[in-house]
Write a protein that holds these residues in place. Structure first.
Motif, PDB file in Angstrom:
ATOM      1  N   ARG A  50     161.131  48.712 -64.271  1.00 35.04           N
ATOM      2  CA  ARG A  50     160.798  48.317 -62.907  1.00 35.04           C
ATOM      3  C   ARG A  50     161.630  47.126 -62.436  1.00 35.04           C
ATOM      4  NH1 ARG A  50     154.708  46.679 -62.088  1.00 35.04           N
ATOM      5  NH2 ARG A  50     155.455  45.026 -63.454  1.00 35.04           N
ATOM      6  N   ASP A  51     161.897  46.168 -63.342  1.00 37.04           N
ATOM      7  CA  ASP A  51     162.654  44.975 -62.972  1.00 37.04           C
ATOM      8  C   ASP A  51     164.105  45.059 -63.421  1.00 37.04           C
ATOM      9  OD1 ASP A  51     160.327  43.804 -61.904  1.00 37.04           O
ATOM     10  OD2 ASP A  51     159.712  43.111 -63.884  1.00 37.04           O
ATOM     11  N   GLY A  52     164.572  46.243 -63.774  1.00 35.94           N
ATOM     12  CA  GLY A  52     165.937  46.395 -64.254  1.00 35.94           C
ATOM     13  C   GLY A  52     166.954  46.374 -63.129  1.00 35.94           C
ATOM     14  N   ALA A  53     168.219  46.348 -63.525  1.00 36.19           N
ATOM     15  CA  ALA A  53     169.318  46.395 -62.559  1.00 36.19           C
ATOM     16  C   ALA A  53     169.550  47.834 -62.117  1.00 36.19           C
ATOM     17  CB  ALA A  53     170.588  45.831 -63.187  1.00 36.19           C
ATOM     18  N   VAL A  54     169.915  48.024 -60.886  1.00 35.76           N
ATOM     19  CA  VAL A  54     170.218  49.361 -60.387  1.00 35.76           C
ATOM     20  C   VAL A  54     171.658  49.703 -60.782  1.00 35.76           C
ATOM     21  CG1 VAL A  54     170.398  50.857 -58.370  1.00 35.76           C
ATOM     22  CG2 VAL A  54     168.606  49.119 -58.475  1.00 35.76           C
ATOM     23  N   LEU A  55     171.780  50.545 -61.801  1.00 41.15           N
ATOM     24  CA  LEU A  55     173.080  50.987 -62.295  1.00 41.15           C
ATOM     25  C   LEU A  55     173.184  52.490 -62.099  1.00 41.15           C
ATOM     26  CD1 LEU A  55     173.198  48.822 -65.550  1.00 41.15           C
ATOM     27  CD2 LEU A  55     174.162  48.283 -63.315  1.00 41.15           C
ATOM     28  N   ARG A  56     174.186  53.117 -62.678  1.00 39.86           N
ATOM     29  CA  ARG A  56     174.385  54.548 -62.502  1.00 39.86           C
ATOM     30  C   ARG A  56     174.187  55.268 -63.829  1.00 39.86           C
ATOM     31  NH1 ARG A  56     174.364  55.170 -57.121  1.00 39.86           N
ATOM     32  NH2 ARG A  56     175.465  57.161 -57.279  1.00 39.86           N
ATOM     33  N   PHE A  57     173.515  56.423 -63.759  1.00 43.78           N
ATOM     34  CA  PHE A  57     173.374  57.300 -64.918  1.00 43.78           C
ATOM     35  C   PHE A  57     173.484  58.727 -64.402  1.00 43.78           C
ATOM     36  CE2 PHE A  57     170.583  59.258 -68.346  1.00 43.78           C
ATOM     37  CZ  PHE A  57     171.546  59.142 -69.340  1.00 43.78           C
ATOM     38  N   PHE A  58     174.450  59.467 -64.892  1.00 44.79           N
ATOM     39  CA  PHE A  58     174.775  60.788 -64.347  1.00 44.79           C
ATOM     40  C   PHE A  58     175.083  60.702 -62.848  1.00 44.79           C
ATOM     41  CE2 PHE A  58     173.222  62.318 -68.347  1.00 44.79           C
ATOM     42  CZ  PHE A  58     173.825  63.550 -68.526  1.00 44.79           C
ATOM     43  N   GLY A  59     175.700  59.591 -62.464  1.00 45.68           N
ATOM     44  CA  GLY A  59     176.134  59.448 -61.081  1.00 45.68           C
ATOM     45  C   GLY A  59     175.042  59.073 -60.109  1.00 45.68           C
ATOM     46  N   HIS A  60     173.830  58.838 -60.583  1.00 41.30           N
ATOM     47  CA  HIS A  60     172.711  58.516 -59.708  1.00 41.30           C
ATOM     48  C   HIS A  60     172.143  57.149 -60.067  1.00 41.30           C
ATOM     49  CE1 HIS A  60     171.958  62.504 -57.708  1.00 41.30           C
ATOM     50  NE2 HIS A  60     172.835  62.834 -58.629  1.00 41.30           N
ATOM     51  N   PRO A  61     171.594  56.428 -59.089  1.00 42.99           N
ATOM     52  CA  PRO A  61     171.047  55.103 -59.384  1.00 42.99           C
ATOM     53  C   PRO A  61     169.840  55.191 -60.306  1.00 42.99           C
ATOM     54  CG  PRO A  61     170.528  55.771 -57.130  1.00 42.99           C
ATOM     55  CD  PRO A  61     171.485  56.776 -57.657  1.00 42.99           C
ATOM     56  N   ALA A  62     169.831  54.318 -61.299  1.00 42.14           N
ATOM     57  CA  ALA A  62     168.739  54.280 -62.280  1.00 42.14           C
ATOM     58  C   ALA A  62     168.529  52.829 -62.711  1.00 42.14           C
ATOM     59  CB  ALA A  62     169.072  55.152 -63.486  1.00 42.14           C
TER      60      ALA A  62
END
Length: 293
Positions: free
Chosen positions: A202-214
């Motif tokens: 919930r408090d993580g950074a918005v990064l990319r996984f399989f090209g989608h924000p996660a």
């Protein structure tokens, strides 16, 4: 973080799971593992809605997969989950099997050098294959690897879940104040720590996984930078026979910002998942961020 759920419903759920696990453990190892996979895939997954979640996750990030492949993964993914569950409850039988797994990859030399020097290492993996197999295989080579875990919500189930993890080897630390203190002592003492990176934080950074924000926790990279520890991705890849593993130790992640290093971890995991789509836990709600984020 303490396990929260108690009461009659939680107790009954735990007793049912204990009975299922106990019955499977009466069978020979080579029978119980595929049988638990079948039970999870054919009985539990449809009831729990996991097959629908697998389909939804695949539609989101791999929309061009043929329908036949989607249906195959709807069965094979929970089958792998079921195998991993009963393997991790199989104690010494699982440890001995995993200890025979070949350990290869460009990062193995880094682990060996750090072990010789008494230097801490942060090992990162995901809910892929059976991540406990990598811990058992590396421990057989003399590496003591502590694990950080999130306690199960069901307090009754959590009691034997933790015992099963500890039986595989190495200290295990619960998320929370007390676990954090033990984990930091382990790292400061030159120990190796294993972390899972592929769940929504919930408090993580918005990064990319399989090209989608996660949303992804930066803690693995933060620890590696703070304690000057190599950050090494490790994966336990299930073999074709469904019982054995190959342990792949990838090259250490280059130093950078915590976000850059964590994105590199996401990319590393994505690469191995793309090679073995049926071995990642597509049952998780990994993508909870709006696509525009």
């Amino acid at each position: 973080m303490a396990s929260r759920r108690t009461g009659p419903a939680a107790w009954a759920q735990d007793r049912l799971l204990r009975a299922l696990i106990g019955a499977l453990l009466l069978l020979p190892y080579a029978w119980r593992v595929p049988l638990c996979g079948w039970v999870m895939s054919r009985l539990i997954a449809p009831f729990a809605g996991w097959d629908r979640r697998v389909r939804a996750n695949l539609a989101r990030v791999l929309p061009n997969l043929p329908e036949a492949e989607v249906r195959r993964l709807m069965r094979r993914v929970p089958d792998n989950v079921g195998r991993a569950v009963i393997e991790s409850y199989s104690g010494q039988a699982f440890v001995e099997r995993a200890a025979r797994a070949p350990v290869t990859g460009p990062g193995l030399a880094t682990l060996e050098a750090a072990h010789e020097a008494g230097r801490p290492v942060v090992i990162v993996t995901g809910h892929f294959g059976n991540y406990d197999a990598s811990r058992a295989a590396l421990r057989a080579r003399g590496f003591e690897i502590g694990g950080l875990y999130r306690p199960m919500n069901n307090r009754y189930f959590n009691e034997h879940y933790v015992r099963a993890m500890a039986a595989i080897g190495g200290p295990v630390f619960a998320r929370g104040k007390a676990g954090l203190a033990g984990m930091l002592r382990h790292l400061k003492g030159g120990g190796m720590l294993g972390l899972l990176i592929d769940v929504h934080m919930r408090d993580g950074a918005v990064l990319r996984f399989f090209g989608h924000p996660a949303k992804t926790a930066l803690s693995a990279a933060d620890l590696a930078l703070k304690y000057d520890a190599p950050l090494v991705p490790v994966y336990a890849i299930r073999a074709e026979n469904g019982l054995d593993f190959e342990i792949r130790v990838d090259a250490p992640i280059p130093r950078g910002t915590p976000a850059e290093m964590t994105q590199a971890l996401n990319d590393s995991l994505e690469a191995v998942v793309r090679e073995h789509l049926d071995q990642w836990f597509w049952i998780h709600r990994r993508w909870r961020v709006a696509p525009a984020a």
